[in-house]
Write a protein that holds these residues in place. Structure first.
Motif, short mmCIF file in Angstrom:
data_model
loop_
_atom_site.label_atom_id
_atom_site.label_comp_id
_atom_site.label_asym_id
_atom_site.label_seq_id
_atom_site.Cartn_x
_atom_site.Cartn_y
_atom_site.Cartn_z
N ALA A 62 0.83 -1.21 0.00
CA ALA A 62 0.00 0.00 0.00
C ALA A 62 0.86 1.26 0.00
O ALA A 62 0.43 2.30 -0.49
N SER A 63 2.07 1.15 0.53
CA SER A 63 2.96 2.31 0.56
C SER A 63 3.31 2.81 -0.83
O SER A 63 3.67 3.98 -1.01
N GLY A 105 -1.17 2.35 -2.77
CA GLY A 105 -2.38 2.69 -2.04
C GLY A 105 -3.19 1.46 -1.68
O GLY A 105 -2.98 0.38 -2.21
N GLU A 106 -4.14 1.64 -0.77
CA GLU A 106 -4.95 0.51 -0.30
C GLU A 106 -5.80 -0.11 -1.40
O GLU A 106 -6.07 -1.31 -1.39
N GLU A 107 -6.23 0.71 -2.36
CA GLU A 107 -7.12 0.20 -3.41
C GLU A 107 -6.46 -0.90 -4.24
O GLU A 107 -7.13 -1.86 -4.65
N ALA A 120 -3.34 -2.45 -3.33
CA ALA A 120 -2.40 -3.26 -2.56
C ALA A 120 -2.85 -4.72 -2.50
O ALA A 120 -4.05 -5.02 -2.52
N SER A 180 -2.38 3.82 -10.18
CA SER A 180 -2.19 4.31 -8.81
C SER A 180 -1.44 5.63 -8.75
O SER A 180 -1.42 6.28 -7.70
#
Length: 373
Positions: free
Chosen positions: A118-119, A122-124, A126, A141
């Motif tokens: 995610a770093s 992003g969470e979307e 990851a 992203s």
């Protein structure tokens, strides 16, 4: 699997220019560039990686033309997405050592399972994906398509990637058409769907066959037909590179350099500067010793229901060791200590192996879910 070594001999400045065109476009050996080509397309093609002058895995920047270097060659398919967020369906890592004149090529399987943090994305986005989705997710992203593809390969193979070249498949077909077609001696007959019309079957019969751009792309991309077991994609790509170079140095091709240069400027991205490509050309202006490395493994359906290729850990470690040796780097840590990548996956060039058939129901985009978990 049959392996063929493509040895590129340079006899004149004109032949260097013509061979560079196909080396870059067909993801072959990036050892024959001419400064003329680079100066013509550099402005349109250059794209940095936002990481400074070196890979994070390098203590010091390499001196291209003097030090061993690595180059990631990416063949991007974006015709089905209208030029947006395409997949890097072909990923080849090359190493070049100017002192030994040795070149290596390693095809990194497109169905390798990777984990994107995610770093970076992003969470979307990851989580776990196939390797060929790293390029598209990098774009979607905002992290950077080439940047994420390069860093992902670095993680998988445990080596620094110094430079990259991205080729759009649209450019592939346009170059072949600009040549007037390329004749290939087809080893075994098969058929493949056209990338322009899914309902159109392109038939290939054993024996010499002249291919236009549409046919050539089908020839080098096929991986799910039965013929791919004995006539794998890797072999066909090498065969086509050789045939294309033979065509490129034929009489009259030099008059098409202007047209070809225009096509390249629209379909190639790289972080190689004109000075660097000229240094590579100078260092590899004579015959090079070429080697190919292959990671062995099997196809498996994992918990997400998709097929991935699981590498044999010893084979993966062996390739990592050879690549690091080619770059004059220390060998990787011993297997099992957590410092070698034990979770990467590979496909055979046919898309399946002889004992574990690839799921033929998988669509081109894994049912439009090619970057989902």
């Amino acid at each position: 699997m049959a392996k063929r070594i493509v040895r590129v001999r340079r006899r004149s400045r004109k032949k260097k220019i013509r061979r560079l065109v196909f080396v870059l476009l067909l993801l072959g050996l990036l050892v024959g560039s001419g400064f003329y080509y680079v100066s013509q397309v550099y402005t349109a093609s250059f794209e940095g990686l936002d990481r400074g002058e070196k890979s994070d895995l390098r203590e010091e920047a390499v001196d291209i033309g003097d030090d061993p270097i690595s180059i990631l060659l990416l063949g991007v398919e974006d015709y089905s997405t209208n030029g947006q967020a395409g997949r890097a369906d072909t990923q080849i890592v090359m190493t070049l050592d100017p002192k030994t004149n040795e070149v290596t090529m390693t095809s990194v399987p497109r169905d390798t399972q990777i984990e994107l943090p995610a770093s970076k994305v992003g969470e979307e986005y990851a989580g776990y994906h196939k390797l060929n989705a790293s390029y598209s997710i990098g774009e979607l992203s905002g992290y950077g398509a080439e940047r994420l593809a390069v860093e992902t390969i670095e993680d998988e193979l445990g080596i620094p990637i110094d430079k990259y070249v991205t080729v759009n498949f649209q450019g592939f077909t346009e170059i072949v058409d600009a040549l007037g077609g390329v004749t290939v001696d087809v080893k075994e007959g098969f058929w493949e769907r056209s990338h322009l019309d899914h309902d159109k079957r392109i038939e290939f019969e054993a024996g010499p066959q002249k291919m236009d751009g549409e046919e050539a792309l089908a020839f080098v991309r096929m991986r799910k037909q039965a013929a791919a077991v004995n006539y794998p994609r890797d072999e066909r790509q090498r065969q086509f590179i050789k045939a294309a170079m033979d065509e490129a140095i034929s009489a009259g091709t030099i008059f098409k350099v202007g047209e070809i240069t225009d096509i390249l400027g629209k379909n190639i991205q790289t972080n190689l500067s004109p000075r660097e490509i000229y240094a590579i050309q100078k260092a590899f202006s004579s015959e090079s010793n070429a080697k190919t490395f292959e990671i062995e493994g099997v196809n498996e359906r994992l918990q997400d229901g998709l097929y991935y290729f699981t590498p044999d850990e010893e084979s993966l470690f062996d390739v990592q060791t050879k690549l690091r040796d080619a770059l004059n780097l220390d060998p990787p840590a011993e297997q099992g200590n957590g410092q070698t990548n034990e979770s990467s996956y590979e496909e055979t060039d046919s898309g399946y192996n002889q004992s574990n058939e690839y799921n033929s129901s998988d669509s081109q985009y894994e049912e439009d879910n090619y970057y989902s978990q």
